[in-house]
Design an enzyme around this catalytic site. Structure first.
Site, mmCIF file in Angstrom:
data_model
loop_
_atom_site.group_PDB
_atom_site.id
_atom_site.type_symbol
_atom_site.label_atom_id
_atom_site.label_comp_id
_atom_site.label_asym_id
_atom_site.label_seq_id
_atom_site.Cartn_x
_atom_site.Cartn_y
_atom_site.Cartn_z
ATOM 1 N N SER A 98 -33.990 -59.252 2.826
ATOM 2 C CA SER A 98 -34.840 -58.316 2.093
ATOM 3 C C SER A 98 -34.560 -56.858 2.447
ATOM 4 O O SER A 98 -35.109 -55.960 1.840
ATOM 5 C CB SER A 98 -36.312 -58.654 2.316
ATOM 6 O OG SER A 98 -36.688 -58.355 3.633
ATOM 7 N N LYS B 184 -46.020 -56.818 3.328
ATOM 8 C CA LYS B 184 -45.137 -55.643 3.324
ATOM 9 C C LYS B 184 -45.844 -54.428 2.736
ATOM 10 O O LYS B 184 -45.735 -53.310 3.256
ATOM 11 C CB LYS B 184 -43.873 -55.960 2.530
ATOM 12 C CG LYS B 184 -42.951 -56.932 3.260
ATOM 13 C CD LYS B 184 -41.798 -57.341 2.383
ATOM 14 C CE LYS B 184 -40.837 -58.252 3.152
ATOM 15 N NZ LYS B 184 -39.752 -58.735 2.285
#
Ligand code: ATP
Ligand code: MG
Length: 807
Positions: free
Chosen positions: A697, A740
């Protein structure tokens, strides 16, 4: 064969002879008997194979008296011719009692000795052998001395017969009936295992007194031999006999105790009583009875006694049938959960659903095991405690973190010194209830090594199909775990062994937003800390701004554990001020927090003061919840190498390579000089270098940092991003969006770049967070660059470097 045997009556029978008097011919057929000696009265079986013996027996059998001479030889291994010469002087005349011929031609006969004879001369060698013989008479018959010796001899013989395996014991009773000393001596000599010479000497001894005393001394010798042998044998058998003896003594002791009404020691009966109260299942009761029986036979000082006793105590202490009654009132449960925890609505709802099912199934917990997954300090353990409280069950906790040994779960076999049951059974005992709520903490941190796989043991614990017969190695008898309510916890689901994960229903507890933390702090943590530190009501006034400052500048976490600790610290300072009487009431505000906690530990703004070249903020999911991860890239003169540092995992390294390849392929569009890659080395570093990092990611973040470093376009510091990239620059979706985004919000980002395909995941993000942020959804790296990079390059490098790249 000169003289034919003649029959001639002999008129002087021996004084000791039986009444039917012996008529002995002068010449009789003779069998040489090797080393064998026959005594008068003795029966002897004979098997004749050769012609010489057969013809002798034939001739004797057909004569009137059926008499035959038996003479032993000097040397048994002689040949036919010398037979006569080597016959010994003294022999026996015997009568043939019975005779039969076998089909193979051999002759079987039973002879009975009649009298001692002397060999006068061998008349002819035969066959059969004929000899002239002369009957002998015993001397010095009955006298007092002989009678005394007789008694000794008879006694000794009885003893010998009892000691020896070779002599049948009935012989002893026969001895008592013999009244003649001569006959007694002969009888005993015939039945003792004597050497051939001794045998012959007894036969040849005509003096009755001496014969008897010779037999006596031989008997004494034999007796000694037998006694020594018996002693050796009994020494060997001693150990066995001792046990037998102990056993018998113990049985007797028990009988005596029973008689006295004190069947067992008080300790033992107390143990028995405890076992009775424990209401053991049938099979366990049997095992317990066996061990009790064993215990009653072991002396209390023996180490084994302790081992057996400890085991029985475990059996007695375990709650085999003791359970608490479930309180399955859903409304009550909802109230308890709310009392203990703020928010977590989704989680609470699922727990209440679960309890509802439990209620409908009548308290049976079979079914999926709950697994709470979330960063530290998000309330997993304390939720478990709340559920236990709501249900009215006992709460126990087993920490699985770092557990590597199967035996920690399942225990050691009792044969090991100091063996103990495993943690599961230990905790059950502590709970004192067979249906507690058992929290299996840190199931994601189970280890495995050579000592066996604890995960597989845990599988048996958690599998509803198996756990009603969970067998701890130590107990060695099944314990029903199906009544236990298991809840596992983990920080990340990734490292939970998948067979375990399959059996569990995962409930996520993502991190809290700032607003949630504020509420938790105000309503739950602060009151608890005030109470714990004994601060009187009204002594502390802490403003909302102060708590917010605590959250922003003194903690950076997904959960609230550090917040609770910092609040605790403030409370302790204040407790001291109040206790010392310096102040009665203290106000803590945003401005004076640092008076209590020291300078701020974290800055709310992003680390960099201004927009930098080559530094991009990525968002990562870690076991502590989401986090902001800065990626640094720089170019130095070189030959086109890529260096990666900061403990990057394989996947992360590959996405760095992909980012570089993409940058090269788009050099023209991005305005990068064609020769740049031949003259420069690139270096990507992800700080907090000691922490291992992995995952795809960070792809967009590395591409952004790299291209910024190459093109010298600065990165906006308030942009945070996440997304995987392909070689052609496509941006792919990634996981843990909620964590996140919360991390970006905590870190003070204003804009968040997310893969277009993750748009739906924003549902999970609380509104108050969404309000503060601008989301940019992208499908291609070019869109990321457009959002994150300044349009203009800013070249403030040293001139030397500029020249190297620019030319
Ligand atoms: N929603 C909440 N409401 C009130 N208190 C909370 C909440 N969440 C957490 N807490 C409190 O935070 C503290 C830490 O929670 P807890 O020990 O349960 O964390 P955890 O999730 O088990 O963490 P770890 O993974 O480190 O074991 C506890 O005192 C708990 O009561
Ligand atoms: Mg915990």
């Amino acid at each position: 064969m000169t003289d034919k045997p003649k029959r001639k009556a002999k008129a002087d029978p021996a004084p000791e002879e039986p009444p039917d008097e012996l008529v002995l011919p002068d010449v009789i057929p003779v069998i040489p008997s090797g080393t064998n000696v026959v005594y008068p009265q003795q029966l002897m079986p004979v098997m004749a194979i050769d012609e010489r013996d057969k013809s002798a027996i034939d001739e004797a059998a057909s004569s009137d008296g059926k008499l035959i001479g038996i003479f032993s030889q000097e040397d048994a291994a002689g040949d036919g011719e010398a037979d006569g010469a080597r016959l010994r002087q003294i022999g026996t005349v015997a009568a043939i009692v019975r005779m039969a011929k076998a089909p193979d031609g051999s002759v079987h006969a039973i002879l009975q000795g009649r009298a001692r004879v002397r060999l006068v001369a061998v008349v002819d060698q035969g066959p059969p052998l004929h000899a002239r013989v002369e009957q002998l008479t015993d001397k010095n018959g009955k006298d007092l001395e002989a009678e005394a010796v007789m008694r000794d001899v008879a006694e000794a013989f009885v003893r010998a017969a009892n000691l020896s395996d070779a002599m049948p014991t009935e012989i002893a009773s026969v001895v008592g009936d013999i009244t003649e000393p001569a006959a007694l001596a002969d009888f005993i000599a015939a039945n003792l295992p004597l050497k051939p010479e001794d045998r012959y000497d007894i036969l040849a001894e005509l003096d009755i007194g001496r014969r008897l005393s010779n037999v006596h001394s031989l008997l004494i010798h034999e007796l000694e031999v037998l006694e020594v042998r018996n002693k050796i044998q009994s020494d060997v058998k001693g150990e066995l006999d001792k046990r037998q003896r102990d056993f018998i003594l113990r049985e007797q002791m028990k009988a005596i105790q029973k008689e006295l009404g004190e069947e067992t020691s008080p300790e033992l009966s107390e143990l028995k009583e405890r076992l009775q109260k424990a209401e053991l299942p049938e099979n366990v009761q049997k095992e317990a009875d066996r061990e009790i029986e064993r215990l009653s036979q072991i002396p209390a000082i023996s180490p084994e006694y302790q081992v057996v006793r400890t085991y029985l105590e475990w059996l007695a202490d375990l709650p085999w049938n003791a359970t608490t009654e479930d309180q399955l009132d859903i409304a009550h449960a909802a109230k308890v959960l709310d009392e203990d925890h703020y928010g977590l609505d989704k989680v609470k709802r699922r727990i209440l659903d679960f309890l509802a099912v439990l209620k409908l199934k009548g308290g049976e917990t079979r079914g999926p095991i709950l697994c709470f997954v979330g960063p530290p300090g998000t309330g997993k353990t304390s939720l478990g405690q709340s559920i236990a409280r709501a249900l009215g069950r006992k709460f126990i906790r087993v920490s699985l973190g770092g557990m590597r040994d199967e035996a920690e779960i399942r225990g050691h076999r009792r044969t090991y010194v100091g063996a103990m049951p495993g943690r599961i059974i230990q905790e059950i005992r502590r709970a004192g209830s067979a249906n507690p709520l058992m929290m299996l903490d840190e199931i994601d941190k189970l280890g495995t090594d050579f000592r066996g796989d604890p995960a597989s043991a845990l599988l048996e614990v958690l599998d509803p199909a198996q756990n009603h017969t969970f067998t701890d190695h130590y107990l060695d008898t099944p314990f029903d775990l199906s009544r236990v309510f298991f809840i596992a916890t983990a920080n990340l689901p990734d490292t939970i062994p998948s067979p375990l994960l399959d059996r569990m229903e995962v409930i996520e507890l993502p991190g809290y937003t700032e607003h949630e933390k504020l509420e938790i702090g105000r309503r739950y943590l602060l009151p608890r800390q005030l109470e714990q530190n004994g601060i009187p009501k009204g002594a502390l006034r802490i403003s909302e701004g102060a708590i917010r400052e605590l959250i922003r500048s003194y903690t950076r976490e997904a959960g609230v554990r550090n917040l609770e600790r910092e609040l605790g610290t403030v409370c302790r300072r204040i407790a001291r001020l109040v206790a010392e009487g310096k102040q009665e009431q203290v106000s803590v505000t945003q401005d004076n927090v640092s008076d209590f906690l020291g300078p701020p530990r974290f800055r709310w703004e992003l680390a960099s003061e201004r927009d930098e070249v080559g530094v991009a903020a990525g968002l990562a999911a870690t076991s502590a919840g989401g986090d902001v991860l800065f990626v640094e890239a720089t170019s130095v003169p070189g030959k086109g190498n890529l260096t990666l540092t900061g403990k990057l995992g394989d996947v992360m390294q590959e996405s760095a390579q992909a980012a570089l390849t993409y940058a090269r392929s788009r050099a023209g569009v991005l305005g990068i000089a064609p020769a740049f890659f031949d003259r420069s080395d690139l270096h990507i570093h992800v700080p907090a270098g000691a922490v291992p990092k992995d995952g795809p990611s960070a792809g967009v973040t590395m591409a952004t940092a790299l291209i910024s470093a190459i093109t010298r376009r600065p990165v906006y510091k308030d942009v945070a991003m996440t997304g995987e990239i392909t070689l052609r620059g496509k941006v792919l979706p990634v996981g843990a969006i909620r964590d996140k985004v919360l991390a970006a919000h905590r870190a003070g980002s204003k804009r968040v770049v997310l893969p277009r395909d993750n748009e739906n995941d924003l549902h999970d993000v609380p509104d108050e967070v969404k309000r503060d942020l601008e989301f940019i959804f992208v499908e291609h790296v070019d869109e990321v660059l457009a959002a994150a990079l300044h349009a203009e390059a800013r070249d403030d490098r040293p001139r030397v470097e500029q020249l190297a790249v620019g030319s």
